[in-house]
Design an enzyme around this catalytic site. Structure first.
Site, PDB file in Angstrom:
ATOM      1  N   PHE A   8       0.846  -1.197   0.000  1.00 52.50           N
ATOM      2  CA  PHE A   8       0.000   0.000   0.000  1.00 52.50           C
ATOM      3  C   PHE A   8       0.884   1.251   0.000  1.00 52.50           C
ATOM      4  O   PHE A   8       0.773   2.130   0.838  1.00 52.50           O
ATOM      5  CB  PHE A   8      -0.939  -0.039   1.225  1.00 52.50           C
ATOM      6  CG  PHE A   8      -2.176   0.812   1.067  1.00 52.50           C
ATOM      7  CD1 PHE A   8      -3.019   0.646  -0.025  1.00 52.50           C
ATOM      8  CD2 PHE A   8      -2.511   1.768   2.015  1.00 52.50           C
ATOM      9  CE1 PHE A   8      -4.159   1.424  -0.175  1.00 52.50           C
ATOM     10  CE2 PHE A   8      -3.659   2.548   1.881  1.00 52.50           C
ATOM     11  CZ  PHE A   8      -4.479   2.371   0.776  1.00 52.50           C
ATOM     12  N   THR A  95       3.811  -4.984  -4.032  1.00 53.93           N
ATOM     13  CA  THR A  95       4.988  -4.782  -3.178  1.00 53.93           C
ATOM     14  C   THR A  95       6.131  -4.261  -4.053  1.00 53.93           C
ATOM     15  O   THR A  95       6.091  -4.392  -5.279  1.00 53.93           O
ATOM     16  CB  THR A  95       5.396  -6.092  -2.462  1.00 53.93           C
ATOM     17  OG1 THR A  95       5.678  -7.086  -3.446  1.00 53.93           O
ATOM     18  CG2 THR A  95       4.308  -6.582  -1.520  1.00 53.93           C
ATOM     19  N   LYS A 124       7.466  -5.643 -11.048  1.00 59.77           N
ATOM     20  CA  LYS A 124       8.207  -6.175 -12.200  1.00 59.77           C
ATOM     21  C   LYS A 124       9.094  -7.372 -11.849  1.00 59.77           C
ATOM     22  O   LYS A 124       9.428  -8.182 -12.710  1.00 59.77           O
ATOM     23  CB  LYS A 124       9.072  -5.060 -12.805  1.00 59.77           C
ATOM     24  CG  LYS A 124       8.241  -3.992 -13.477  1.00 59.77           C
ATOM     25  CD  LYS A 124       8.917  -2.632 -13.452  1.00 59.77           C
ATOM     26  CE  LYS A 124       8.636  -1.916 -12.173  1.00 59.77           C
ATOM     27  NZ  LYS A 124       9.023  -0.519 -12.129  1.00 59.77           N
ATOM     28  N   VAL A 151       4.763  -2.316 -17.434  1.00 55.43           N
ATOM     29  CA  VAL A 151       5.469  -1.636 -18.524  1.00 55.43           C
ATOM     30  C   VAL A 151       4.675  -0.386 -18.892  1.00 55.43           C
ATOM     31  O   VAL A 151       3.475  -0.461 -19.144  1.00 55.43           O
ATOM     32  CB  VAL A 151       5.596  -2.543 -19.775  1.00 55.43           C
ATOM     33  CG1 VAL A 151       6.301  -1.798 -20.909  1.00 55.43           C
ATOM     34  CG2 VAL A 151       6.337  -3.824 -19.443  1.00 55.43           C
ATOM     35  N   GLY A 205       7.819  10.706  -6.675  1.00 58.57           N
ATOM     36  CA  GLY A 205       7.323   9.321  -6.614  1.00 58.57           C
ATOM     37  C   GLY A 205       7.554   8.533  -7.899  1.00 58.57           C
ATOM     38  O   GLY A 205       6.923   7.505  -8.107  1.00 58.57           O
ATOM     39  N   ASP A 219      15.567  -1.512 -14.105  1.00 64.00           N
ATOM     40  CA  ASP A 219      14.114  -1.356 -14.287  1.00 64.00           C
ATOM     41  C   ASP A 219      13.756  -1.456 -15.779  1.00 64.00           C
ATOM     42  O   ASP A 219      12.833  -2.189 -16.154  1.00 64.00           O
ATOM     43  CB  ASP A 219      13.676   0.004 -13.710  1.00 64.00           C
ATOM     44  CG  ASP A 219      12.200   0.242 -13.916  1.00 64.00           C
ATOM     45  OD1 ASP A 219      11.394  -0.374 -13.209  1.00 64.00           O
ATOM     46  OD2 ASP A 219      11.848   1.030 -14.824  1.00 64.00           O
ATOM     47  N   LYS A 223      11.510  -4.425 -17.785  1.00 62.61           N
ATOM     48  CA  LYS A 223      10.376  -4.174 -18.691  1.00 62.61           C
ATOM     49  C   LYS A 223      10.650  -4.766 -20.081  1.00 62.61           C
ATOM     50  O   LYS A 223       9.739  -5.302 -20.739  1.00 62.61           O
ATOM     51  CB  LYS A 223      10.132  -2.671 -18.790  1.00 62.61           C
ATOM     52  CG  LYS A 223       9.590  -2.098 -17.488  1.00 62.61           C
ATOM     53  CD  LYS A 223       9.709  -0.596 -17.441  1.00 62.61           C
ATOM     54  CE  LYS A 223       9.136  -0.030 -16.150  1.00 62.61           C
ATOM     55  NZ  LYS A 223       9.550   1.344 -15.886  1.00 62.61           N
ATOM     56  N   GLY A 315       4.593   7.149 -12.092  1.00 61.55           N
ATOM     57  CA  GLY A 315       3.697   7.966 -11.264  1.00 61.55           C
ATOM     58  C   GLY A 315       2.601   7.096 -10.671  1.00 61.55           C
ATOM     59  O   GLY A 315       2.174   6.111 -11.289  1.00 61.55           O
TER      60      GLY A 315
END
Ligand code: HSE
Length: 339
Positions: A8, A95, A124, A151, A205, A219, A223, A315
């Protein structure tokens, strides 16, 4: 539709806000009435078979740092315990991405599949490390497994390739798959230092819980792996990607590129053989040369040429919007099967 959500953070809280503001039109337009019946974070859980009050859930998380403050009786609940005791159709796994062993996301997803829950994830890690086996397990358990937000944030890059280009043979694709590094490189072009731009991306964020995952290209590589498996039908993991991040790029490099009407971007590339992520100088007129947190991918297809999709790649609200898309798709897919 009863939902159990795990994680969360920024995306989870954004999802709760979207559900609060869209409740009536989600029902009128798509026939879905999603209710969160359990929500877990790293410190505990909140549970209500009738559906949690989302204002109260957000308040508990923001003021006390954990959803466990919603109702003191669920401090020790485990996901498996909750799944045994509470009825729900869908598990949403959010998570943080962990590319070492994909935990706790991988175990959460596998437990959910074994318990017969449809799964939506924006994490991911499990897909970058175990895509083929997760898809197989989903098929074996006859559940829907959706991961649109892994993605492109809110931009439907996977759906664009899979559905709009259905029937075409995609020969290769290249693009910008990481919003944080693109934001940093854009800000550096405007004269900001690497560190100031990174801090900005963290505050907004966009960055991962471990920003090195963005900066070192992990990252984008994860993807790329998800796209290669889902779109190109390859059976690959993150270990198959040749990867270089942007930590070696400085202001002088960025400004020199700009003088030549080019930009340095962290570009991911895949054909049927190579998977690569590396800083690349591209022409400013190239359609994938986008700024800020935008992502852009050009698909090269055998008969109809190049097509580019562009949109916001990071975002909370953007990524949470992909979960709504997945919920609607699961609803439609179940309805079609029941005809
Ligand atoms: N940290 C990721 C990015 C978030 O910057 O693209 C979206 O996956």
């Amino acid at each position: 539709m009863r939902l159990i959500i795990v994680g969360f953070g920024v995306v989870g809280q954004s999802l709760a806000r979207i559900l609060l503001s869209r409740a009536s039109d989600l029902y009128t337009l798509y026939g879905i009435n999603p209710k969160i019946v359990a929500c877990l974070d790293s410190k505990g859980s909140a549970v209500s078979p009738a559906g949690l009050d989302l204002h109260r859930l957000l308040e508990a998380k923001i003021s006390k740092g954990t959803v466990a403050a919603y109702d003191k009786s669920h401090l020790q609940s485990s996901l498996t315990g909750i799944m045994e005791n509470i009825e729900a159709e869908i598990l949403i796994e959010m998570t943080p991405t962990n590319l070492d062993d994909a935990e706790p996301g991988l175990t959460n997803i596998i437990s959910g599949m074994r318990a017969g829950k449809h799964i939506i994830t924006v994490n991911k890690g499990p897909l970058a490390l175990a895509f083929p086996s997760l898809v197989e397990l989903a098929d074996y358990n006859n559940i829907r497994f959706r991961f649109s937000g892994t993605v492109g944030g809110g931009t439907p890059i996977l759906e664009f390739a899979k559905r709009c280009l259905n029937g075409e043979r995609i020969v290769s694709f290249n693009g910008i798959l990481n919003g944080t590094t693109n934001y940093i490189l854009t800000k550096m072009e405007e004269g900001l230092s690497f560190h100031d731009a990174l801090n900005d991306a963290k505050i907004k964020g966009y960055a991962e819980a471990m920003p090195l995952l963005d900066l070192e290209g992990y990252d984008a590589a994860s993807k790329l792996v998800i796209m290669a498996n889902w779109i190109m039908g390859l059976k690959v993991t993150i270990r198959d990607v040749k990867r270089e991040g942007i930590t070696g790029i400085d202001l002088v490099d960025v400004q020199k590129a700009s003088i030549k009407k080019t930009s340095i971007k962290l570009v991911a590339f895949c054909d049927n053989i190579h998977l690569e992520v590396k800083p690349t100088m591209i022409q400013k007129i190239d359609p994938i040369c986008v700024n800020g947190t935008l992502n852009a991918v050009t698909f090269r297809s055998e008969y109809s040429g190049d097509k580019t999709i562009i949109g916001r790649g990071a975002g909370g609200m953007e990524t949470a919007s992909s979960i709504i898309r997945d919920l609607i798709e699961i609803r439609e897919s179940i309805a079609k099967n029941n005809l």
